[in-house]
Design an enzyme around this catalytic site. Sequence first.
Site, mmCIF file in Angstrom:
data_model
loop_
_atom_site.group_PDB
_atom_site.id
_atom_site.type_symbol
_atom_site.label_atom_id
_atom_site.label_comp_id
_atom_site.label_asym_id
_atom_site.label_seq_id
_atom_site.Cartn_x
_atom_site.Cartn_y
_atom_site.Cartn_z
ATOM 1 N N GLU A 149 3.719 -6.929 10.603
ATOM 2 C CA GLU A 149 2.508 -6.659 11.395
ATOM 3 C C GLU A 149 2.555 -7.240 12.808
ATOM 4 O O GLU A 149 1.632 -7.910 13.255
ATOM 5 C CB GLU A 149 1.276 -7.184 10.636
ATOM 6 C CG GLU A 149 1.127 -6.548 9.271
ATOM 7 C CD GLU A 149 -0.031 -7.109 8.439
ATOM 8 O OE1 GLU A 149 -0.806 -7.919 8.960
ATOM 9 O OE2 GLU A 149 -0.144 -6.718 7.260
ATOM 10 N N ASN A 192 7.768 -4.401 8.509
ATOM 11 C CA ASN A 192 6.689 -3.900 7.651
ATOM 12 C C ASN A 192 5.368 -3.907 8.419
ATOM 13 O O ASN A 192 5.051 -4.880 9.111
ATOM 14 C CB ASN A 192 6.580 -4.849 6.443
ATOM 15 C CG ASN A 192 5.631 -4.377 5.363
ATOM 16 O OD1 ASN A 192 5.722 -3.224 4.905
ATOM 17 N ND2 ASN A 192 4.714 -5.236 4.935
ATOM 18 N N HIS A 228 -2.178 1.258 2.958
ATOM 19 C CA HIS A 228 -3.503 0.896 2.438
ATOM 20 C C HIS A 228 -4.481 1.979 2.899
ATOM 21 O O HIS A 228 -4.793 2.060 4.085
ATOM 22 C CB HIS A 228 -3.962 -0.454 2.994
ATOM 23 C CG HIS A 228 -3.142 -1.608 2.523
ATOM 24 N ND1 HIS A 228 -3.160 -2.042 1.208
ATOM 25 C CD2 HIS A 228 -2.280 -2.430 3.173
ATOM 26 C CE1 HIS A 228 -2.356 -3.080 1.078
ATOM 27 N NE2 HIS A 228 -1.807 -3.341 2.250
ATOM 28 N N GLU A 257 2.940 -1.328 0.139
ATOM 29 C CA GLU A 257 1.700 -1.981 -0.322
ATOM 30 C C GLU A 257 0.659 -0.931 -0.693
ATOM 31 O O GLU A 257 -0.537 -1.084 -0.425
ATOM 32 C CB GLU A 257 1.137 -2.910 0.772
ATOM 33 C CG GLU A 257 2.132 -3.954 1.243
ATOM 34 C CD GLU A 257 1.581 -4.916 2.290
ATOM 35 O OE1 GLU A 257 0.345 -4.993 2.468
ATOM 36 O OE2 GLU A 257 2.389 -5.590 2.937
ATOM 37 N N ASP A 259 -2.171 1.253 -1.833
ATOM 38 C CA ASP A 259 -3.395 1.333 -2.627
ATOM 39 C C ASP A 259 -4.332 2.313 -1.936
ATOM 40 O O ASP A 259 -4.274 2.479 -0.725
ATOM 41 C CB ASP A 259 -4.051 -0.035 -2.909
ATOM 42 C CG ASP A 259 -4.378 -0.866 -1.693
ATOM 43 O OD1 ASP A 259 -4.316 -0.356 -0.568
ATOM 44 O OD2 ASP A 259 -4.734 -2.049 -1.880
HETATM 45 O O1 9MR Z 1 -3.292 -9.127 -1.019
HETATM 46 C C1 9MR Z 1 -3.226 -10.262 -0.198
HETATM 47 C C2 9MR Z 1 -4.480 -11.087 -0.375
HETATM 48 O O2 9MR Z 1 -4.499 -11.654 -1.680
HETATM 49 C C3 9MR Z 1 -4.538 -12.184 0.663
HETATM 50 O O3 9MR Z 1 -5.775 -12.854 0.569
HETATM 51 C C4 9MR Z 1 -4.350 -11.591 2.027
HETATM 52 C C5 9MR Z 1 -4.389 -12.670 3.074
HETATM 53 O O4 9MR Z 1 -3.898 -12.260 4.287
HETATM 54 O O5 9MR Z 1 -3.118 -10.885 2.086
HETATM 55 C C6 9MR Z 1 -3.103 -9.807 1.228
HETATM 56 O O6 9MR Z 1 -1.914 -9.084 1.378
HETATM 57 C C7 9MR Z 1 -1.684 -8.498 2.652
HETATM 58 C C8 9MR Z 1 -0.205 -8.413 2.847
HETATM 59 O O7 9MR Z 1 0.379 -9.673 2.705
HETATM 60 C C9 9MR Z 1 0.133 -7.847 4.217
HETATM 61 N N1 9MR Z 1 -0.509 -6.582 4.428
HETATM 62 C C10 9MR Z 1 -1.928 -6.531 4.155
HETATM 63 C C11 9MR Z 1 -2.200 -7.057 2.756
HETATM 64 C C12 9MR Z 1 -3.660 -6.888 2.395
HETATM 65 O O8 9MR Z 1 -4.471 -7.648 3.208
#
Ligand code: 9MR
Length: 434
Positions: A149, A192, A228, A257, A259
Site C-alpha cells: 500500500e 501488494n 476488498h 485479500e 472479500d
Molecule cells: O484484517 C486486518 C485487521 O484484522 C487489522 O485490524 C487491520 C489493521 O490494519 O488490518 C487488516 O488487514 C489489512 C491488510 O493487512 C492489508 N490490507 C487491508 C486489510 C484490511 O484492512
Amino acid sequence: MIGTVGALCVTGVVAMPGTASAASTLAGAAAEQGRYFGAAVSAGQLNEPDYMSRLNGEFNSLTAENEMKWDALEPSRNSFNFGTADRIVDHGRSRNMSVRGHTLVWHSQLPGWVGSLGANDLRSAMNNHITTVMRHYRGKIHSWDVVNEAFQDGGSGARRSSPFQDKLGNGWIEESFRTARAADPGAKLCYNDYNTDGVNAKSDAVYTMVRDFKQRGVPIDCVGFQSHFNSNSPVPGDYQRNLQRFADLGVDVQITELDIEGSGTAQANDYRRVVEACLAVSRCTGITVWGVTDKYSWRSGGTPLLFDGNYNKKPAYHAVLAALGGSDGGGGDASCTVSYEQTDRWGDRFNGRVTVRAGSSAISSWRVNVTVHSPQRISATWNGSPTWDSSGNVMTMRPSGNGSLSAGASTSFGFTVMANNNWTAPSIGACSVS
Ligand code: 9MR
C-alpha cells in the site's frame, strides 16, 4: 379450545450428486486449475475445532492476517518476536499449505519507534527488518508482500506519505525489493495494494513502477491485488483486463485479500466473476480470501466471506467451487422444505404456522404457496410478505426483508384463517428457493 395439530411435510428437490471426477474442496478444485486457494488466518483461532476443520479441509495456502506485520514481529528496535507467527507458519507447512508472507514494509501497523528515526537509521532499520524476518523464514514462504500500500488513493498517482517515503524518497521501494531478494532468493517478491483492482490512476501508477522495475532488473516477481469489494467499491468491469496487463509485464498476479460484502446470489455472482477473471489470466497463480468465516472477518457486518458465522457454506462458496470446476454434490442445488402446524383455534378461526428450512446448502430466498379452501379466508399474516392470486385463495409467501438461510437453518411465518365453517387445513405447496 385448541384444535388438533396437523403436520404436512413437503420435501424439495434432492441435490444432484457431483460428477465423480470433480474436486470437492476449494483447494482441490483450484489445484486442478493450477492455482492455490488460500485464507487469511489468525493465531487466536488455531485452537477452534470448527475453524480448523474448514481451514484444513478447504484451503491449501494461508496468510497471517496480522501476526507477521512489523508491529507484531519487531515491536521495539532489533527485538524480534516470532513465536505467534511461527505457529501459523508451522501449521501451514505441517499441512502442506503454501504460506504468503504479509507484510514487510507498510506504513500501517508500524511501531512508533520506526517513525521517529532519522533517515539513516530508518534505512538501516528497514533493511534489518526485511533481512531478519526473511532469513528467519527462509525457504518457508511462497510469496512475500515486500511492500504494501505505498500509493495514494485518488487520481494523483503519487506515493503515499509515510516515514519511508518522506524520509528516504522514492528509492525505498526498490531498496526493499533488492534487500528482500538477497535475504531469501527462493521467495517470490510481491508488491501488494488495494483499489488497484481495475484500470485507474492508482493502478496505472503501480503499473508504471512495476514496468520500470522489470526494465531495470529490480527484483519483483508478483503483484498482489487485495480485492476488498463492496457496493462502494464493486468488482471492476475491467478486473480481468487489469490483471492481464500486469501479467503481460512478466510478473505473476495474485488475488491476495479477497472479500466481497453482500449475501446470497448477488454475492455469489461477484465471487464467480473474480474467480473467472483469475482463471482467464494464466499468470494469476492463486486466490486468497481475507478470512475463513464471516464470524471473524475484519468487516463481519458485511458478511464478506465464503463460510457464514456458523461455518456453513454460503452460495458464494458454491459459486467459487463451481467456477473452479469443482462440486461437493450439493452446490448449485439449494433446496428447502416446509412443514405446517395449526397453532391456535377459536370458534370462528384458526392460526397456522409454516416453517421453512434450508437444505444442505444455504439459500438466499424462498417462496411457499398456501392455499385455503373456500369459503375460508386469510385475514392476517405475519413474518412474511404475501401476494395473492385472483381467487384470493392462493397466497404466495416470500420473506419480508433478507430471506437468507444458512444450511439447515429455519424461519417461520404465520397467518389467521377465518373458517366460515370449513375447518380443513390449508394446502402447503413445496418450498421453492431463489
Ligand atoms: O484484517 C486486518 C485487521 O484484522 C487489522 O485490524 C487491520 C489493521 O490494519 O488490518 C487488516 O488487514 C489489512 C491488510 O493487512 C492489508 N490490507 C487491508 C486489510 C484490511 O484492512
